[in-house]
Design an enzyme around this catalytic site. Structure first.
Site, PDB file in Angstrom:
ATOM      1  N   SER A  75       0.877  -1.183   0.000  1.00 59.38           N
ATOM      2  CA  SER A  75       0.000   0.000   0.000  1.00 59.38           C
ATOM      3  C   SER A  75       0.905   1.222   0.000  1.00 59.38           C
ATOM      4  O   SER A  75       2.098   1.112   0.349  1.00 59.38           O
ATOM      5  CB  SER A  75      -0.845  -0.010   1.278  1.00 59.38           C
ATOM      6  OG  SER A  75      -1.425   1.261   1.519  1.00 59.38           O
ATOM      7  N   TYR A 115      -2.039  -0.792  10.391  1.00 60.71           N
ATOM      8  CA  TYR A 115      -2.044  -0.965   8.932  1.00 60.71           C
ATOM      9  C   TYR A 115      -0.704  -0.518   8.339  1.00 60.71           C
ATOM     10  O   TYR A 115      -0.114  -1.207   7.503  1.00 60.71           O
ATOM     11  CB  TYR A 115      -3.207  -0.175   8.339  1.00 60.71           C
ATOM     12  CG  TYR A 115      -3.500  -0.489   6.883  1.00 60.71           C
ATOM     13  CD1 TYR A 115      -4.171  -1.649   6.518  1.00 60.71           C
ATOM     14  CD2 TYR A 115      -3.098   0.384   5.874  1.00 60.71           C
ATOM     15  CE1 TYR A 115      -4.438  -1.939   5.178  1.00 60.71           C
ATOM     16  CE2 TYR A 115      -3.361   0.105   4.538  1.00 60.71           C
ATOM     17  CZ  TYR A 115      -4.035  -1.054   4.193  1.00 60.71           C
ATOM     18  OH  TYR A 115      -4.294  -1.336   2.866  1.00 60.71           O
TER      19      TYR A 115
END
Ligand code: NAI
Length: 251
Positions: free
Chosen positions: A143, A156
């Site tokens: 990501s 995350y």
């Protein structure tokens, strides 16, 4: 066809980027081993690709469970005889967006277990098979949160930084065995995961798009294009790379 008779193993194939990748690889002639913990969504993806691929098989799998990962990847090897491309894509976001001091232990444990440990478990098993074959391409989905901070997302961010570190490590360790490992780093991309975030914070839909220089959210096809490029033999000199697919955001 670009990936004719290549065996592609995908985690998180029931939805979003994983489903879009399954459809595109099927159109390009690949044989598909599709996994997800969501059995219903997985069967829907199978239905979408069945007419496009010469062979598609589904495996219910929680990537954070090592015994399941080991057994499913061994079954893929038995059913297909090889794994040419592994797309480690399954991932989750935190349930809450809290600063580090308030981040819940539950969110930390869940996100790290799936996004970080899950990718380790999958690569651990995939690489044994690929080393025996003397070939293989791994693409991990990280990501932009693997490249930079996202406030209120420590779990995350940590998990996606780890994906990039693990990708580089595997790339160095296995280059001499003909195996490549790369990562794709998407920015906010239209998928059920993004919709889930907007369902809690509708104001973000209008706000976040302005952080992307190209002026739109990513589409799953943007991410799949990068995945396919990295897994294609024409990228045989590219390994250990983490590619932002982000409309210029990290620039
Ligand atoms: P999605 O929620 O549509 O798809 C994720 C899939 O992973 C789902 O089918 C889900 O059932 C599966 N999954 C989740 N936990 C699992 C587990 N423990 N075992 C097996 N399967 C599991 O989300 P999307 O957007 O397609 O996400 C795919 C990947 O892309 C994820 O790793 C995500 O972190 C990453 N990503 C997504 C972005 C976005 O804005 N959509 C941005 C950056 C990265």
């Amino acid at each position: 066809m670009r990936f004719k008779d290549q065996v592609v193993f995908i985690t998180g194939a029931a939805s979003g980027i994983g489903r879009a990748a399954a459809i595109q690889y099927a159109k390009d002639g690949a044989l598909l081993a599709l996994s997800d913990w969501n059995a219903t969504g997985l069967e829907e993806t199978k239905g979408l690709v069945a007419a496009l691929s010469a062979k598609v098989q589904t495996y219910q799998l929680d990537v954070s469970n090592y015994d399941q990962v080991k057994s499913v990847i061994q079954s893929v090897q038995t059913d297909f005889g090889k794994i040419d491309i592994a797309l480690n894509n399954a991932g989750i976001g935190a349930k809450n967006a809290f600063r580090t001091g308030e981040h819940t232990l539950e969110d930390w444990d869940r996100v790290i277990a799936v996004n970080q440990t899950g990718v380790f478990y999958c690569m651990k098993e995939e690489l044994v098979i690929m080393k025996e074959q003397g070939s293989g391409a791994i693409v991990n989905i990280a990501s932009i949160a693997g490249l930079k901070a996202l406030p209120r997302q420590i779990a995350y961010v940590a998990s996606k930084h780890a994906v990039i570190g693990m990708t580089k490590t595997a790339a160095l360790e296995y280059a001499k065995y003909g195996i490549r490992a790369n990562a794709v780093c998407p920015v906010f991309t239209n998928s059920p995961m993004l919709e889930e975030m907007f369902s809690v914070r509708e104001d973000l839909r209008e706000k976040l798009v302005h952080t992307i220089p190209v002026g739109r959210y990513g589409e799953t096809s943007d991410i799949v294009n990068a995945i396919q490029w990295l897994s294609d033999p024409q990228s045989s000199f590219i390994t250990g790379l983490s590619v932002p697919v982000d409309g210029g955001q990290t620039a």
